[in-house]
Structures are given as structure tokens and as C-alpha cells.
Motif scaffolding. Structure first.
Motif, PDB file in Angstrom:
ATOM      1  N   VAL A  64       0.843  -1.200   0.000  1.00  0.00           N
ATOM      2  CA  VAL A  64       0.000   0.000   0.000  1.00  0.00           C
ATOM      3  C   VAL A  64       0.877   1.248   0.000  1.00  0.00           C
ATOM      4  N   ASP A  65       1.863   1.275   0.857  1.00  0.00           N
ATOM      5  CA  ASP A  65       2.768   2.436   0.922  1.00  0.00           C
ATOM      6  C   ASP A  65       3.454   2.674  -0.417  1.00  0.00           C
ATOM      7  N   LEU A  66       3.923   1.616  -1.052  1.00  0.00           N
ATOM      8  CA  LEU A  66       4.604   1.756  -2.337  1.00  0.00           C
ATOM      9  C   LEU A  66       3.681   2.322  -3.404  1.00  0.00           C
ATOM     10  N   PHE A  67       2.459   1.799  -3.481  1.00  0.00           N
ATOM     11  CA  PHE A  67       1.511   2.313  -4.469  1.00  0.00           C
ATOM     12  C   PHE A  67       1.100   3.745  -4.168  1.00  0.00           C
ATOM     13  N   GLU A  68       0.908   4.077  -2.895  1.00  0.00           N
ATOM     14  CA  GLU A  68       0.561   5.451  -2.538  1.00  0.00           C
ATOM     15  C   GLU A  68       1.694   6.401  -2.916  1.00  0.00           C
ATOM     16  N   ASN A  69       2.915   6.007  -2.611  1.00  0.00           N
ATOM     17  CA  ASN A  69       4.075   6.849  -2.929  1.00  0.00           C
ATOM     18  C   ASN A  69       4.299   6.977  -4.424  1.00  0.00           C
ATOM     19  N   ALA A  70       3.832   5.993  -5.191  1.00  0.00           N
ATOM     20  CA  ALA A  70       3.973   6.041  -6.647  1.00  0.00           C
ATOM     21  C   ALA A  70       2.885   6.890  -7.303  1.00  0.00           C
ATOM     22  N   GLY A  71       1.925   7.325  -6.507  1.00  0.00           N
ATOM     23  CA  GLY A  71       0.884   8.183  -7.041  1.00  0.00           C
ATOM     24  C   GLY A  71      -0.310   7.455  -7.640  1.00  0.00           C
ATOM     25  N   VAL A  72      -0.476   6.183  -7.314  1.00  0.00           N
ATOM     26  CA  VAL A  72      -1.641   5.435  -7.796  1.00  0.00           C
ATOM     27  C   VAL A  72      -2.899   6.058  -7.185  1.00  0.00           C
ATOM     28  N   ARG A  73      -3.966   6.090  -7.977  1.00  0.00           N
ATOM     29  CA  ARG A  73      -5.227   6.647  -7.479  1.00  0.00           C
ATOM     30  C   ARG A  73      -5.598   5.970  -6.163  1.00  0.00           C
ATOM     31  N   PRO A  74      -5.979   6.734  -5.150  1.00  0.00           N
ATOM     32  CA  PRO A  74      -6.275   6.166  -3.829  1.00  0.00           C
ATOM     33  C   PRO A  74      -7.324   5.054  -3.841  1.00  0.00           C
ATOM     34  N   ASP A  75      -8.314   5.138  -4.729  1.00  0.00           N
ATOM     35  CA  ASP A  75      -9.343   4.102  -4.753  1.00  0.00           C
ATOM     36  C   ASP A  75      -8.826   2.783  -5.321  1.00  0.00           C
ATOM     37  N   THR A  80      -6.782  -2.500  -4.093  1.00  0.00           N
ATOM     38  CA  THR A  80      -6.928  -3.536  -5.121  1.00  0.00           C
ATOM     39  C   THR A  80      -5.574  -3.920  -5.680  1.00  0.00           C
ATOM     40  N   TYR A  81      -4.746  -2.932  -5.975  1.00  0.00           N
ATOM     41  CA  TYR A  81      -3.414  -3.211  -6.513  1.00  0.00           C
ATOM     42  C   TYR A  81      -2.542  -3.931  -5.488  1.00  0.00           C
ATOM     43  N   ALA A  82      -2.650  -3.553  -4.218  1.00  0.00           N
ATOM     44  CA  ALA A  82      -1.872  -4.231  -3.181  1.00  0.00           C
ATOM     45  C   ALA A  82      -2.295  -5.694  -3.085  1.00  0.00           C
ATOM     46  N   ASP A  83      -3.605  -5.940  -3.104  1.00  0.00           N
ATOM     47  CA  ASP A  83      -4.098  -7.317  -3.069  1.00  0.00           C
ATOM     48  C   ASP A  83      -3.592  -8.107  -4.273  1.00  0.00           C
ATOM     49  N   ALA A  84      -3.657  -7.505  -5.447  1.00  0.00           N
ATOM     50  CA  ALA A  84      -3.229  -8.192  -6.673  1.00  0.00           C
ATOM     51  C   ALA A  84      -1.729  -8.465  -6.660  1.00  0.00           C
ATOM     52  N   LEU A  85      -0.948  -7.512  -6.196  1.00  0.00           N
ATOM     53  CA  LEU A  85       0.500  -7.715  -6.126  1.00  0.00           C
ATOM     54  C   LEU A  85       0.837  -8.910  -5.235  1.00  0.00           C
ATOM     55  N   LEU A  86       0.191  -8.979  -4.084  1.00  0.00           N
ATOM     56  CA  LEU A  86       0.462 -10.096  -3.178  1.00  0.00           C
ATOM     57  C   LEU A  86      -0.062 -11.409  -3.753  1.00  0.00           C
ATOM     58  N   ALA A  87      -1.154 -11.360  -4.493  1.00  0.00           N
ATOM     59  CA  ALA A  87      -1.655 -12.572  -5.136  1.00  0.00           C
ATOM     60  C   ALA A  87      -0.664 -13.073  -6.181  1.00  0.00           C
ATOM     61  N   LEU A  88      -0.055 -12.160  -6.918  1.00  0.00           N
ATOM     62  CA  LEU A  88       0.974 -12.557  -7.881  1.00  0.00           C
ATOM     63  C   LEU A  88       2.170 -13.187  -7.169  1.00  0.00           C
ATOM     64  N   ARG A  89       2.560 -12.612  -6.056  1.00  0.00           N
ATOM     65  CA  ARG A  89       3.669 -13.168  -5.276  1.00  0.00           C
ATOM     66  C   ARG A  89       3.309 -14.559  -4.751  1.00  0.00           C
ATOM     67  N   ASP A  90       2.068 -14.714  -4.274  1.00  0.00           N
ATOM     68  CA  ASP A  90       1.626 -16.024  -3.794  1.00  0.00           C
ATOM     69  C   ASP A  90       1.655 -17.056  -4.922  1.00  0.00           C
ATOM     70  N   THR A  91       1.317 -16.624  -6.132  1.00  0.00           N
ATOM     71  CA  THR A  91       1.369 -17.524  -7.289  1.00  0.00           C
ATOM     72  C   THR A  91       2.797 -17.998  -7.525  1.00  0.00           C
ATOM     73  N   GLU A  92       3.739 -17.095  -7.397  1.00  0.00           N
ATOM     74  CA  GLU A  92       5.154 -17.449  -7.565  1.00  0.00           C
ATOM     75  C   GLU A  92       5.606 -18.436  -6.491  1.00  0.00           C
ATOM     76  N   ILE A  93       5.216 -18.192  -5.256  1.00  0.00           N
ATOM     77  CA  ILE A  93       5.579 -19.095  -4.161  1.00  0.00           C
ATOM     78  C   ILE A  93       4.953 -20.470  -4.378  1.00  0.00           C
ATOM     79  N   ALA A  94       3.689 -20.487  -4.801  1.00  0.00           N
ATOM     80  CA  ALA A  94       3.015 -21.762  -5.056  1.00  0.00           C
ATOM     81  C   ALA A  94       3.721 -22.548  -6.157  1.00  0.00           C
TER      82      ALA A  94
END
Length: 74
Positions: free
Chosen positions: A15-26, A30-44
Motif C-alpha cells: 500500500v505504501d509503495l503504491f501510494e508513494n507512486a501516485g496510484v489513485r487512492p481508490d 486492489t493493486y496491493a491485493d493483486a501484487l500479493l496474489a501474484l507473489r503467492d502464485t510465484e511461491i506456489a
């Protein structure tokens, strides 16, 4: 006051990274959830490659979740 770095979750860090990058607050959660889901896919995938299919199945997120988060309307 910020939490000590070791106590902050991966989601909070994303969340901090996306906020600092200027991603729309809304879109930030969603982007944080998706990023972690991608990471979980890699771990799996790594667990499957090491022969740990049951553990991989517990971690693997639903691919539709990732597709929805990075969809065309975003």
C-alpha cells in the motif's frame, strides 16, 4: 507513528509503495491485493516444483482475482 518495519505486513508495505507512486487512492487496496496474489502464485509454483502440491494449493490464489484486479477498466 509508523510501526516498526518488522511489524508491518507485506500488504501495508505494498500500500505504501503504491501510494508513494501516485496510484489513485481508490485503486491502492486492489493493486496491493493483486501484487500479493501474484507473489503467492510465484511461491506456489516454487512449492509445486519442489513436490509440495498440497502446500501450493493452499497458497495459490484464484487466477480470476488477479485478472480482475489488473483488468482493462483499471
Amino acid at each position: 507513528m509508523l510501526e516498526p518495519e518488522e511489524e508491518r505486513s507485506a500488504w501495508q508495505r505494498a500500500v505504501d509503495l503504491f501510494e508513494n507512486a501516485g496510484v489513485r487512492p481508490d485503486l491502492v487496496p486492489t493493486y496491493a491485493d493483486a501484487l500479493l496474489a501474484l507473489r503467492d502464485t510465484e511461491i506456489a509454483a516454487k512449492l509445486r516444483a519442489a513436490g509440495h502440491e498440497q502446500a501450493a494449493a493452499l497458497i495459490q490464489p484464484d487466477p480470476d482475482f488477479i485478472d480482475a484486479a489488473w483488468g482493462e477498466d483499471r
